[in-house]
Design an enzyme around this catalytic site. Structure first.
Site, short mmCIF file in Angstrom:
data_model
loop_
_atom_site.label_atom_id
_atom_site.label_comp_id
_atom_site.label_asym_id
_atom_site.label_seq_id
_atom_site.Cartn_x
_atom_site.Cartn_y
_atom_site.Cartn_z
N ASP A 1 0.86 -1.18 0.00
CA ASP A 1 0.00 0.00 0.00
C ASP A 1 0.90 1.24 0.00
O ASP A 1 1.79 1.35 0.86
CB ASP A 1 -0.89 -0.03 1.26
CG ASP A 1 -2.05 0.96 1.14
OD1 ASP A 1 -1.79 2.15 0.88
OD2 ASP A 1 -3.20 0.51 1.29
N THR B 1 -9.84 3.37 -18.63
CA THR B 1 -9.29 2.39 -17.68
C THR B 1 -10.45 1.92 -16.80
O THR B 1 -11.53 2.50 -16.83
CB THR B 1 -8.23 3.05 -16.76
OG1 THR B 1 -8.92 3.93 -15.85
CG2 THR B 1 -7.19 3.82 -17.52
N TYR C 1 -10.05 15.31 -5.20
CA TYR C 1 -9.22 14.70 -6.25
C TYR C 1 -8.44 15.78 -6.99
O TYR C 1 -7.22 15.67 -7.18
CB TYR C 1 -10.11 13.92 -7.22
CG TYR C 1 -9.36 13.25 -8.36
CD1 TYR C 1 -8.77 11.99 -8.20
CD2 TYR C 1 -9.23 13.87 -9.60
CE1 TYR C 1 -8.08 11.39 -9.25
CE2 TYR C 1 -8.55 13.27 -10.65
CZ TYR C 1 -7.98 12.03 -10.47
OH TYR C 1 -7.29 11.43 -11.51
P1 NAP Z 1 -6.87 2.05 -12.02
O1 NAP Z 1 -7.10 1.24 -13.23
O2 NAP Z 1 -7.84 2.00 -10.91
O3 NAP Z 1 -5.40 1.72 -11.48
C1 NAP Z 1 -4.92 2.25 -10.28
C2 NAP Z 1 -4.24 1.14 -9.50
O4 NAP Z 1 -3.67 1.71 -8.31
C3 NAP Z 1 -5.25 0.06 -9.04
O5 NAP Z 1 -4.72 -1.22 -9.19
C4 NAP Z 1 -5.45 0.44 -7.59
O6 NAP Z 1 -5.91 -0.61 -6.76
C5 NAP Z 1 -4.04 0.87 -7.22
N1 NAP Z 1 -4.06 1.58 -5.94
C6 NAP Z 1 -4.99 2.44 -5.48
N2 NAP Z 1 -4.68 2.84 -4.24
C7 NAP Z 1 -3.54 2.18 -3.91
C8 NAP Z 1 -2.73 2.18 -2.75
N3 NAP Z 1 -3.05 2.88 -1.64
N4 NAP Z 1 -1.60 1.42 -2.75
C9 NAP Z 1 -1.27 0.68 -3.82
N5 NAP Z 1 -2.01 0.65 -4.95
C10 NAP Z 1 -3.13 1.39 -4.99
O7 NAP Z 1 -6.77 3.61 -12.40
P2 NAP Z 1 -6.07 4.37 -13.63
O8 NAP Z 1 -7.14 5.04 -14.37
O9 NAP Z 1 -5.08 3.50 -14.31
O10 NAP Z 1 -5.31 5.50 -12.80
C11 NAP Z 1 -3.90 5.50 -12.66
C12 NAP Z 1 -3.48 6.93 -12.30
O11 NAP Z 1 -3.83 7.79 -13.39
C13 NAP Z 1 -4.20 7.48 -11.07
O12 NAP Z 1 -3.29 8.23 -10.31
C14 NAP Z 1 -5.27 8.36 -11.66
O13 NAP Z 1 -5.66 9.39 -10.79
C15 NAP Z 1 -4.55 8.89 -12.90
N6 NAP Z 1 -5.45 9.41 -13.92
C16 NAP Z 1 -6.39 8.59 -14.49
C17 NAP Z 1 -7.22 9.13 -15.47
C18 NAP Z 1 -8.29 8.31 -16.14
O14 NAP Z 1 -9.11 8.91 -16.86
N7 NAP Z 1 -8.31 7.00 -15.98
C19 NAP Z 1 -7.09 10.46 -15.85
C20 NAP Z 1 -6.13 11.24 -15.24
C21 NAP Z 1 -5.30 10.70 -14.28
P3 NAP Z 1 -7.49 -0.63 -6.38
O15 NAP Z 1 -8.21 -1.10 -7.62
O16 NAP Z 1 -7.54 -1.58 -5.24
O17 NAP Z 1 -7.88 0.78 -5.99
#
Ligand code: NAP
Length: 262
Positions: free
Chosen positions: A74, A203, A168
């Site tokens: 974590d 995602t 956020y």
């Molecule tokens: P995602 O598919 O949910 O991947 C995020 C991963 O991080 C998940 O496996 C999640 O596990 C893990 N995680 C969350 N909290 C954690 C913790 N405390 N310790 C360790 N692992 C943890 O999301 P994503 O869309 O790829 O997002 C990745 C990054 O891109 C994030 O920082 C997000 O804010 C950023 N982002 C995403 C978007 C978008 O549109 N998707 C846009 C801008 C920025 P859990 O599933 O258990 O939470």
């Protein structure tokens, strides 16, 4: 004229480098980890998920011929991150690359938000990135070189119309400025720090069935009229991590399909 030593394709080569990627069990972090392996890096895959996400990333990386290790941790735990870096260096070698993509998103009107919801967002999205950078940079500073990419968001630059996610947005703005601050602290010691700010990206965070209406709006509001694919975050990450960006530090790279132009 002095001999020209330029070798442009080699600029993007990560061969022999060791990387740590948080959030490597899903979405953007998972795909970036796969891409870094294709460019030659061995990767420590960090995520809190205990489903088959990390294993799927590891299986893909094995197919590229590179090595990986899976670390369930974590990012809100400094001890867990220090242990992850130690294990990475013991099993894969000196750490010189890192991508911090672990994060969460949710929404709630500010006037109704519980203090605990605000705090959890800050603990994961801001403190988690701080602690990750701290553990990674200690190793990189010791090793004399390093490049860190933190995944922020365009929500750290603009306010998403209609999305009530003040916590956020604030966490992402803080990640961008914290990364610039760290970049300046480490600028003379071989460690670069940059951010990528994705726009709406397809995602698991955004493709849940209950998000269908929202997703349509995301596409309409983006000048390119679609969300990014996770693949489209890989090139920018390789670029910023690699020697192709050797004179770049403290930069926030918007990868948003033009969103912030409007
Ligand atoms: P995602 O598919 O949910 O991947 C995020 C991963 O991080 C998940 O496996 C999640 O596990 C893990 N995680 C969350 N909290 C954690 C913790 N405390 N310790 C360790 N692992 C943890 O999301 P994503 O869309 O790829 O997002 C990745 C990054 O891109 C994030 O920082 C997000 O804010 C950023 N982002 C995403 C978007 C978008 O549109 N998707 C846009 C801008 C920025 P859990 O599933 O258990 O939470």
């Amino acid at each position: 004229m002095a001999a020209i030593t330029l070798n442009a394709p080699k600029l993007f080569d990560l061969g022999g480098r060791v990387a740590l990627v948080t959030g490597a069990g899903s979405g953007i972090g998972q795909r970036i980890a796969m891409g870094l392996a294709q460019c030659g890096a061995d990767i420590a895959l960090v995520d809190r998920r205990t489903d088959d996400g990390l294993a799927a990333t590891a299986e893909f990386i094995a197919g590229t011929g590179r090595r990986s290790l899976q670390v369930v941790a974590d990012v809100t735990s400094a001890e867990a991150l220090v242990a992850a870096v130690e294990r990475t260096e013991r099993e894969l070698g000196p750490l010189s690359l890192a991508v911090n993509a672990a994060g969460i998103a949710n929404a709630c009107p500010a006037e109704a938000m519980a203090e605990s919801q605000f705090q959890t967002m800050m603990d994961i999205n801001l403190k988690g990135v701080f602690l990750s950078c701290q553990a990674e940079a200690r190793a990189m500073l010791r090793n004399g070189r390093g490049s860190i990419v933190n995944i922020a968001s365009m929500s750290g630059v603009i306010v998403n119309r209609g999305l009530m996610q003040s916590h956020y947005n604030a966490s992402k703005a803080a990640v961008i400025h914290m990364s610039k601050s760290m970049a300046m602290e480490w600028v003379g010691r071989g460690v670069r720090v940059n951010t990528i700010s994705p726009g709406y990206t397809a995602t698991p965070m955004n493709t849940r069935p209950e998000m269908v209406h929202q997703t349509k709006l995301f596409e309409e509001q983006t000048p390119m009229q679609r969300m990014a694919t996770v693949d489209e975050m890989v090139g920018p990450a390789i670029f910023l991590l690699s020697d192709a960006a050797s004179f770049m530090t403290g930069v926030d790279l918007l990868v948003d399909g033009g969103f912030c132009c409007w």
